[in-house]
Write a protein that holds these residues in place. Structure first.
Motif, mmCIF file in Angstrom:
data_model
loop_
_atom_site.group_PDB
_atom_site.id
_atom_site.type_symbol
_atom_site.label_atom_id
_atom_site.label_comp_id
_atom_site.label_asym_id
_atom_site.label_seq_id
_atom_site.Cartn_x
_atom_site.Cartn_y
_atom_site.Cartn_z
ATOM 1 N N GLY A 40 -32.558 45.032 7.862
ATOM 2 C CA GLY A 40 -31.181 44.924 8.349
ATOM 3 C C GLY A 40 -31.126 44.356 9.760
ATOM 4 O O GLY A 40 -30.297 43.496 10.062
ATOM 5 N N THR A 43 -31.942 40.712 9.632
ATOM 6 C CA THR A 43 -30.824 39.960 9.056
ATOM 7 C C THR A 43 -29.710 39.795 10.078
ATOM 8 O O THR A 43 -29.139 38.708 10.232
ATOM 9 N N LYS A 44 -29.427 40.877 10.788
ATOM 10 C CA LYS A 44 -28.386 40.796 11.812
ATOM 11 C C LYS A 44 -28.741 39.753 12.866
ATOM 12 O O LYS A 44 -27.893 38.969 13.309
ATOM 13 N N SER A 173 -27.474 43.075 -1.658
ATOM 14 C CA SER A 173 -26.193 43.708 -1.952
ATOM 15 C C SER A 173 -26.147 44.211 -3.398
ATOM 16 O O SER A 173 -25.614 45.294 -3.662
ATOM 17 N N HIS A 176 -28.058 47.414 -3.423
ATOM 18 C CA HIS A 176 -27.296 48.493 -2.777
ATOM 19 C C HIS A 176 -26.141 48.950 -3.668
ATOM 20 O O HIS A 176 -25.828 50.136 -3.736
ATOM 21 N N THR A 177 -25.504 47.985 -4.326
ATOM 22 C CA THR A 177 -24.369 48.320 -5.189
ATOM 23 C C THR A 177 -24.800 49.246 -6.314
ATOM 24 O O THR A 177 -24.107 50.204 -6.659
ATOM 25 N N ARG A 180 -27.720 52.460 -4.263
ATOM 26 C CA ARG A 180 -27.545 53.190 -3.001
ATOM 27 C C ARG A 180 -26.221 53.931 -3.010
ATOM 28 O O ARG A 180 -25.184 53.347 -3.304
ATOM 29 N N GLU A 182 -23.020 55.456 -1.333
ATOM 30 C CA GLU A 182 -22.238 55.053 -0.164
ATOM 31 C C GLU A 182 -21.660 56.272 0.517
ATOM 32 O O GLU A 182 -21.437 57.302 -0.112
ATOM 33 N N GLY B 252 -22.211 39.247 1.295
ATOM 34 C CA GLY B 252 -22.270 40.698 1.396
ATOM 35 C C GLY B 252 -22.801 41.192 2.725
ATOM 36 O O GLY B 252 -22.876 42.409 2.950
ATOM 37 N N ILE B 253 -23.166 40.272 3.621
ATOM 38 C CA ILE B 253 -23.741 40.691 4.903
ATOM 39 C C ILE B 253 -22.653 41.169 5.864
ATOM 40 O O ILE B 253 -21.677 40.470 6.125
ATOM 41 N N MET B 254 -22.850 42.359 6.402
ATOM 42 C CA MET B 254 -21.922 42.934 7.368
ATOM 43 C C MET B 254 -22.394 42.624 8.797
ATOM 44 O O MET B 254 -23.544 42.223 8.993
ATOM 45 N N GLY B 257 -25.809 43.762 9.884
ATOM 46 C CA GLY B 257 -27.007 43.239 9.228
ATOM 47 C C GLY B 257 -27.245 43.897 7.873
ATOM 48 O O GLY B 257 -28.037 43.405 7.070
ATOM 49 N N ASP B 258 -26.584 45.009 7.651
ATOM 50 C CA ASP B 258 -26.627 45.671 6.343
ATOM 51 C C ASP B 258 -25.810 44.830 5.359
ATOM 52 O O ASP B 258 -25.053 43.950 5.766
ATOM 53 N N THR B 259 -26.005 45.090 4.073
ATOM 54 C CA THR B 259 -25.191 44.393 3.076
ATOM 55 C C THR B 259 -24.363 45.406 2.301
ATOM 56 O O THR B 259 -24.750 46.564 2.162
ATOM 57 N N PHE B 260 -23.237 44.931 1.779
ATOM 58 C CA PHE B 260 -22.335 45.795 1.028
ATOM 59 C C PHE B 260 -23.040 46.447 -0.150
ATOM 60 O O PHE B 260 -23.861 45.834 -0.817
ATOM 61 N N GLY B 261 -22.687 47.689 -0.422
ATOM 62 C CA GLY B 261 -23.005 48.336 -1.674
ATOM 63 C C GLY B 261 -21.697 48.838 -2.252
ATOM 64 O O GLY B 261 -20.617 48.384 -1.854
ATOM 65 N N GLY B 265 -19.547 45.906 -2.809
ATOM 66 C CA GLY B 265 -20.668 45.137 -3.336
ATOM 67 C C GLY B 265 -20.304 44.501 -4.672
ATOM 68 O O GLY B 265 -20.613 43.329 -4.920
#
Lengths: 183, 293
Positions: A40, A43-44, A173, A176-177, A180, A182, B252-254, B257-261, B265
């Protein structure tokens, strides 16, 4: 001097955030949460470049791809032994009842990471373009009915960096969808 | 005696509701649809996302995904061209009534889990486009589970009262003085992509709090999902801008740096990533500047 002070403060802030987010995690739980955090953070850091807001730097792409590769594929799966899912883990138990799908996504991320590393010299490409696989006029795909073909590493490596970055994020994503919990 | 009187009154009320007309006339639609435009609109509108049981390994648009609400579980309908369990024996006018009015061909109201409220302004051309796109979907001869709601929510005719109280017109009318891209974003956000369906708090009857909770988030969504506030103020406070938000709708990138779930998502995976960059930017432009909120 100011920059170094800022950097130090930022590091403390990140460490503090990590400590809060991962409070109570030990062993393999801590290891996998730190792995996710590392991806993360990376990526950021690189997202502005991938969005075309900063000059493209192939070396940064290579480094980023290495981070993803380190934490994906079998390396990721090894951090999800069955039964290791106590708080503060946010993993869903469905991971272990649908291990095949979880493995596929982990493997896909590794493939994208490798492709990103190979494609780093290809250049960024159009940062805002669609992901290339869905907006090509294939109506069966748009209506959800296309057969998804697994792309080879060589095929992926021929794509632009921006496309690969976008698609690798979509893999994150998707995982995570599905897997993971939320907040 | 009192109980009997109540039962009679209740039965009379239900019968009255059953006979109470809510359908508006549907004019014949003779326009030629564009499959590509329809498929795109179907993606943007969430048709494939909601009517495909991904978790259960279902075929596209064959329905069957359950939406667990506080009133019970509602199952998405089979929208394939199967004449028995899908919409294969519908006319385009039946389809238009379902999409724009939220009514079955027999004028029975759909549960508001179906986000027809946001599609009320779809033009005849958009309906024609959607219709021909849905005609390309192979039939799936499978029923979906029967929606499981307790009385009185099991009485669909009761939804006529709900509609009278909580069915609001979409805020899709262009605003003069705003740019074309802002108005395009408004049409998408407030219409097809129906952001407010999840991001607006609902009252005890499941109606959106359009005056006091619009885009303020919702902690009680079907499936246990939560949706954060997405007013312009909230988005700015969370580090979003037009560029990062439009990019998130693609990847999906926030900002973290995390991505949506979770639900968002799904929205990106099944919907917005298929949209054009121009439309994602339009959505972000409007969301970051909901100046008439």
């Amino acid at each position: 001097m100011k920059f170094r002070t800022f950097t130090f403060a930022a590091s403390i802030a990140v460490l503090a955030t990590t400590a809060v987010a991962h409070k109570g995690a030990t062993g393999v739980l801590l290891e996998r949460m730190n792995g996710m955090l590392a991806m993360g953070k990376a990526t950021k850091a690189i997202a502005p470049m991938m969005r075309g807001l900063e000059d493209y730097d192939a070396d940064r792409t290579t480094d980023y791809a290495a981070v993803l590769q380190t934490h994906s594929g079998d390396a990721m799966l090894a951090l999800f032994p069955e039964g290791m899912n106590a708080a503060p883990s946010v993993a869903k138990d469905v991971i272990w009842t649908n291990w095949e799908d979880f493995s596929v996504l982990s493997s896909q991320l590794e493939t994208y990471a490798m492709a990103l590393g190979l494609a780093a010299q290809n250049g960024l490409g159009d940062a805002g373009a669609s992901d290339g696989s869905m907006m090509d006029g294939d109506m069966a795909d748009m209506m959800g009915g296309a057969v998804v073909e697994e792309k080879t590493l060589q095929t992926l490596a021929s794509l632009s960096v921006s496309t690969l970055f976008a698609q690798s994020a979509q893999v994150c994503s998707a995982c995570h969808t599905k897997f993971r919990a939320e907040d | 005696m009192g109980v009997v009187a109540l039962m009679v009154a209740g039965a009379g009320g239900i019968t009255g509701l059953r006979l109470y007309p809510v359908a508006n006339p549907v004019e014949a639609i003779t326009l030629i649809g564009d499959v590509g435009a329809g498929a795109y609109l179907a993606r943007a509108s969430g048709c494939i996302a909601c009517h495909t049981n991904v978790e259960g390994g279902g075929l596209p648009l064959a329905g069957g995904a359950g939406f667990e609400t506080q009133f019970g579980t509602v199952y998405a309908a089979n929208l394939t061209t199967d004449p028995e369990f899908g919409i294969g024996d519908w006319s385009i006018e039946d389809f238009a009534k379902a999409v724009r009015q939220g009514l079955t061909p027999d004028d029975v109201p759909y549960y508001p889990v179906f986000t027809y409220a946001f599609y009320q302004d779809f033009s005849d051309q958009q309906i024609a486009d959607l219709w021909v796109a849905f005609q390309t979907v192979a039939p799936v001869n499978e029923p979906v589970p029967i929606t499981d709601l307790a009385f009185p929510f099991s009485e669909r005719d009761g939804l006529k009262l709900w509609r009278a109280a909580f069915l609001h017109a979409p805020r899709t009318t262009p605003v003069s003085g705003q740019s074309d891209i802002w108005n395009r974003g408004r049409a998408l956000v407030e219409g097809a992509t129906h952001c407010a369906a999840c991001h607006t708090e609902r009252n005890i009857a499941g109606g959106r709090k359009v005056y006091t909770g619009r885009m303020e988030g919702n902690d009680v969504l079907p499936g246990g999902f939560k949706a954060p506030a997405i007013t312009s103020t909230a988005l700015v406070a969370s580090g979003w801008d037009v560029d990062s938000l439009s990019y998130a709708l693609q990847t999906g990138i926030m900002p973290s740096g995390d991505t949506f779930g979770g639900g968002m998502g799904e929205v990106v995976q099944m919907g917005t990533r298929f949209m054009t960059q121009e439309d994602r930017i339009a959505m972000a432009t409007y969301l970051m500047d909901q100046s008439d909120e």
